[in-house]
Scaffold this motif. Structure first.
Motif, PDB file in Angstrom:
ATOM      1  N   LEU A 262       0.837  -1.210   0.000  1.00  0.00           N
ATOM      2  CA  LEU A 262       0.000   0.000   0.000  1.00  0.00           C
ATOM      3  C   LEU A 262       0.868   1.255   0.000  1.00  0.00           C
ATOM      4  O   LEU A 262       0.595   2.203  -0.734  1.00  0.00           O
ATOM      5  N   LEU A 263       1.901   1.249   0.827  1.00  0.00           N
ATOM      6  CA  LEU A 263       2.772   2.425   0.916  1.00  0.00           C
ATOM      7  C   LEU A 263       3.461   2.695  -0.419  1.00  0.00           C
ATOM      8  O   LEU A 263       3.588   3.856  -0.834  1.00  0.00           O
ATOM      9  N   ILE A 264       3.900   1.651  -1.089  1.00  0.00           N
ATOM     10  CA  ILE A 264       4.539   1.818  -2.393  1.00  0.00           C
ATOM     11  C   ILE A 264       3.533   2.373  -3.403  1.00  0.00           C
ATOM     12  O   ILE A 264       3.846   3.275  -4.183  1.00  0.00           O
TER      13      ILE A 264
ATOM     14  N   LYS B  16       3.677   5.949  -5.470  1.00  0.00           N
ATOM     15  CA  LYS B  16       3.511   6.078  -6.925  1.00  0.00           C
ATOM     16  C   LYS B  16       2.407   7.070  -7.268  1.00  0.00           C
ATOM     17  O   LYS B  16       2.528   7.849  -8.213  1.00  0.00           O
ATOM     18  N   LEU B  17       1.312   7.022  -6.517  1.00  0.00           N
ATOM     19  CA  LEU B  17       0.144   7.856  -6.814  1.00  0.00           C
ATOM     20  C   LEU B  17       0.180   9.214  -6.107  1.00  0.00           C
ATOM     21  O   LEU B  17      -0.762   9.993  -6.223  1.00  0.00           O
TER      22      LEU B  17
ATOM     23  N   LYS C  85      13.875  12.316  -4.669  1.00  0.00           N
ATOM     24  CA  LYS C  85      13.002  13.328  -5.274  1.00  0.00           C
ATOM     25  C   LYS C  85      11.551  12.876  -5.255  1.00  0.00           C
ATOM     26  O   LYS C  85      10.648  13.627  -4.927  1.00  0.00           O
ATOM     27  N   PHE C  86      11.319  11.623  -5.602  1.00  0.00           N
ATOM     28  CA  PHE C  86       9.967  11.085  -5.705  1.00  0.00           C
ATOM     29  C   PHE C  86       9.284  11.016  -4.342  1.00  0.00           C
ATOM     30  O   PHE C  86       8.135  11.385  -4.194  1.00  0.00           O
ATOM     31  N   ALA C  87      10.003  10.537  -3.333  1.00  0.00           N
ATOM     32  CA  ALA C  87       9.394  10.350  -2.016  1.00  0.00           C
ATOM     33  C   ALA C  87       9.423  11.622  -1.173  1.00  0.00           C
ATOM     34  O   ALA C  87       8.771  11.681  -0.160  1.00  0.00           O
ATOM     35  N   LYS C  88      10.196  12.607  -1.585  1.00  0.00           N
ATOM     36  CA  LYS C  88      10.277  13.878  -0.865  1.00  0.00           C
ATOM     37  C   LYS C  88      10.665  13.704   0.593  1.00  0.00           C
ATOM     38  O   LYS C  88       9.956  14.077   1.499  1.00  0.00           O
TER      39      LYS C  88
END
Length: 183
Positions: free
Chosen positions: A125-127, A131-132, A179-182
């Motif tokens: 779920l976290l992944i 992504k979303l 960058k993606f996960a901030k």
């Protein structure tokens, strides 16, 4: 007292103490019998939509259900699935996401106090949320919780551009992931 009876008793007392008896009763009825099916989760989501004007009426009981679960595998994972379903709705999801985000770190920490099998599902779920871009402001912290609980959980994955575990066992994240996960 049986496992189902304990769950029923907890959810009934939860329903009695909440502001909105309609949603509380629906939640209590839906989680009274274990395991909780997708149809019952959908019923909870539909009941939640009736309270879109005040998402606290919906979010707090779900968070409490996860926090107070006596049998962790029974209610913690389904509670996370309910949070997922509400937060991912196209039209109204942001309303629920904003309310859940206030306690999502604590809720996720509690949800991980469950079986290894359920921990893997929560990690999934976290992944997906990463992504979303759901819970975008907290996703780095949530992924770190997963890494702490399941050291092999956040490894190289082309889906989200994560790092690899190097020989000394410490996680190494590539800039794309950061960058993606901030963080």
């Amino acid at each position: 007292m049986t496992q189902t009876a304990n769950t029923t008793q907890m959810t009934r007392s939860l329903a009695d103490s909440l502001k909105s008896p309609d949603f509380s009763e629906t939640l209590a009825e839906s989680v009274a019998k274990i395991p909780i099916s997708e149809n019952r989760i959908n019923k909870i989501v539909q009941a939640a939509l009736e309270h879109i004007s005040d998402p606290r009426i919906v979010c707090r009981p779900i968070e409490d259900m996860i926090q107070q679960a006596e049998q962790p595998s029974d209610l913690r994972l389904p509670g996370m699935y309910i949070i997922n379903a509400l937060s991912r709705m196209k039209k109204d999801g942001k309303v629920f996401e904003g309310q859940f985000e206030k306690n999502i770190v604590q809720t996720t920490q509690t949800a991980f106090r469950t079986s290894k099998k359920d921990q893997e599902k929560i990690k999934g779920l976290l992944i997906t949320w990463s992504k979303l871009k759901i819970f975008e402001g907290k996703i780095g912290e949530l992924l770190q919780i997963a890494q702490n609980v399941l050291p092999d959980a956040i490894q190289s994955s082309p889906e989200i551009g994560q790092g690899q575990i190097i020989n000394d066992g410490s996680p190494q994240f590539f800039p794309k992931f950061i960058k993606f996960a901030k963080f």
